[in-house]
Design an enzyme around this catalytic site. Sequence first.
Site, mmCIF file in Angstrom:
data_model
loop_
_atom_site.group_PDB
_atom_site.id
_atom_site.type_symbol
_atom_site.label_atom_id
_atom_site.label_comp_id
_atom_site.label_asym_id
_atom_site.label_seq_id
_atom_site.Cartn_x
_atom_site.Cartn_y
_atom_site.Cartn_z
ATOM 1 N N LYS A 81 119.163 4.045 40.733
ATOM 2 C CA LYS A 81 117.985 4.850 40.421
ATOM 3 C C LYS A 81 117.196 4.989 41.707
ATOM 4 O O LYS A 81 117.313 4.152 42.611
ATOM 5 C CB LYS A 81 117.128 4.131 39.367
ATOM 6 N N GLY A 187 107.502 12.104 19.541
ATOM 7 C CA GLY A 187 107.770 12.840 20.785
ATOM 8 C C GLY A 187 108.655 14.052 20.504
ATOM 9 O O GLY A 187 109.874 13.941 20.508
ATOM 10 N N GLY A 192 113.515 14.925 21.129
ATOM 11 C CA GLY A 192 113.073 14.956 19.734
ATOM 12 C C GLY A 192 113.352 16.275 19.027
ATOM 13 O O GLY A 192 113.807 16.283 17.870
HETATM 14 P P1 NAD Z 1 109.804 15.483 27.120
HETATM 15 O O1 NAD Z 1 108.714 15.401 28.129
HETATM 16 O O2 NAD Z 1 110.561 16.751 26.957
HETATM 17 O O3 NAD Z 1 109.218 15.129 25.676
HETATM 18 C C1 NAD Z 1 108.444 14.008 25.436
HETATM 19 C C2 NAD Z 1 107.541 14.319 24.245
HETATM 20 O O4 NAD Z 1 106.858 13.126 23.913
HETATM 21 C C3 NAD Z 1 106.496 15.391 24.520
HETATM 22 O O5 NAD Z 1 106.421 16.254 23.396
HETATM 23 C C4 NAD Z 1 105.204 14.588 24.658
HETATM 24 O O6 NAD Z 1 104.060 15.324 24.205
HETATM 25 C C5 NAD Z 1 105.485 13.449 23.727
HETATM 26 N N1 NAD Z 1 104.723 12.239 23.998
HETATM 27 C C6 NAD Z 1 104.382 11.680 25.183
HETATM 28 N N2 NAD Z 1 103.657 10.575 24.973
HETATM 29 C C7 NAD Z 1 103.589 10.429 23.632
HETATM 30 C C8 NAD Z 1 102.982 9.468 22.805
HETATM 31 N N3 NAD Z 1 102.311 8.460 23.302
HETATM 32 N N4 NAD Z 1 103.119 9.616 21.459
HETATM 33 C C9 NAD Z 1 103.801 10.642 20.941
HETATM 34 N N5 NAD Z 1 104.382 11.589 21.681
HETATM 35 C C10 NAD Z 1 104.255 11.477 23.010
HETATM 36 O O7 NAD Z 1 110.768 14.252 27.429
HETATM 37 P P2 NAD Z 1 112.254 14.059 26.909
HETATM 38 O O8 NAD Z 1 113.200 14.611 27.910
HETATM 39 O O9 NAD Z 1 112.323 14.497 25.492
HETATM 40 O O10 NAD Z 1 112.387 12.497 27.011
HETATM 41 C C11 NAD Z 1 111.752 11.632 26.080
HETATM 42 C C12 NAD Z 1 112.075 10.200 26.449
HETATM 43 O O11 NAD Z 1 113.477 9.996 26.380
HETATM 44 C C13 NAD Z 1 111.669 9.804 27.852
HETATM 45 O O12 NAD Z 1 111.272 8.464 27.808
HETATM 46 C C14 NAD Z 1 112.943 9.934 28.654
HETATM 47 O O13 NAD Z 1 112.952 9.073 29.769
HETATM 48 C C15 NAD Z 1 113.978 9.513 27.628
HETATM 49 N N6 NAD Z 1 115.308 10.077 27.837
HETATM 50 C C16 NAD Z 1 115.481 11.410 27.932
HETATM 51 C C17 NAD Z 1 116.751 11.915 28.101
HETATM 52 C C18 NAD Z 1 116.996 13.401 28.181
HETATM 53 O O14 NAD Z 1 118.149 13.794 28.142
HETATM 54 N N7 NAD Z 1 115.991 14.241 28.254
HETATM 55 C C19 NAD Z 1 117.864 11.056 28.184
HETATM 56 C C20 NAD Z 1 117.652 9.673 28.038
HETATM 57 C C21 NAD Z 1 116.355 9.197 27.863
#
Ligand code: NAD
Length: 380
Positions: A81, A187, A192
Amino acid sequence: MEPCVFLKENLYDEIGPSKVVHIYEPKIGLRAIACIDNVACGPAIGGIRMAPDLTTTEVFRLARGMTYKNSAAGLKHGGGKSGIIGDPKKMSPAQKEELIRTFARALATLTEYIPGPDIGTNETDMAYIYDEIGRVVGLPRSMGGIPLDEIGATAYGCYHAAVVAEEFVKKNHPKFSLKGAKIAIEGFGNVGRPAALFFRQYKDTVLVAASDTKGTIYNPKGIDVDKLIQVKSEKGSVLDYPQGEKLPVSACLEVDCDVLIPAARPDSINMSNYNKVKAKLIVQGANVPVQFEAERKLHDKGILNVPCFIANAGGVICGALEYAGATESQVFPTIEEKITRNTRKVLERVFSKKMYPRDAAIALAKERVLEAMKFRKIHI
Ligand code: NAD
């Protein structure tokens, strides 16, 4: 400027990290960290995070998470990372490009590390890195990339983790069924949103709650997923969905539901709220959304967790396929195959050896890394 914080004592073990590199270029204000944890399974894949409060310890922990995720997913990649200390929202596109390009050149000699996007970086940044060093995942589609968020790669993996978990949840809750299950999603973002669609498409699930940073929308009779997606993209929040109760952010984790998908941030479920969780199955979409101690307490209460690095590996599987030159049509079958197999392996161990899910998942990942290390010549 704050003094550089190097790894605190004991942040190494029989697996790694093999390299921790600090990069500093005062002329443009670049302060960055790269951590290669372990490359026994192959070159390390792991994202570049950009955040103002990034620390070396955090980058190492994320690198170790990638070692486990990549190994548990059965990829021929190790874990690493990296990160740039800075706030991407507070810099111009030209400033960000200069930081990214300079950082990329510093990574040129770390040939065992393949960077990718993470919080604060995106496919445009990956295109700059590719231009500099020709080694990256998460490129734009126009450059041969497979846009994992657009296709919902991580969410698709979460769905298949839930499919496998169903029979194991039934051991504690015989009436549990994924078909028509009530789902809550913390989220409503890149993980989500497509998760809501996949679960509905294949299992006719009913979305009863979804949240974002503004709050939770709750409707026990069901939320129209297409309409929620449209409202969120046009108006900015799930709270703008008209037919439902508007609740605080934290309420999403506590509503009456069968399956909870925390897909927002770390430690959402912790010792102060785990007792309010009503779901029977938690599929961890975000990285470490449940504090370890709370995760154990949930397990003791009969609530099954599929740990993050097992359930949310769809994204990195997609990245590894992109790097290997696979086509988009190979992505979904590979995610299904790998996540189905590994979730089953972990959950079988949980029930046959009476282990906590995270312990079983780490044991599986670690065994594979240690096995691969037997074949590795030291070449540092
Ligand atoms: P994103 O930014 O597209 O979506 C995150 C969502 O969570 C947003 O709608 C935001 O408003 C909401 N959010 C933030 N803080 C919040 C809270 N306290 N309570 C409720 N909702 C909240 O991000 P993403 O790509 O969907 O990723 C979400 C998580 O999953 C992150 O932690 C990321 O590291 C992890 N992740 C993502 C992927 C991927 O493929 N995108 C892969 C593995 C892990």
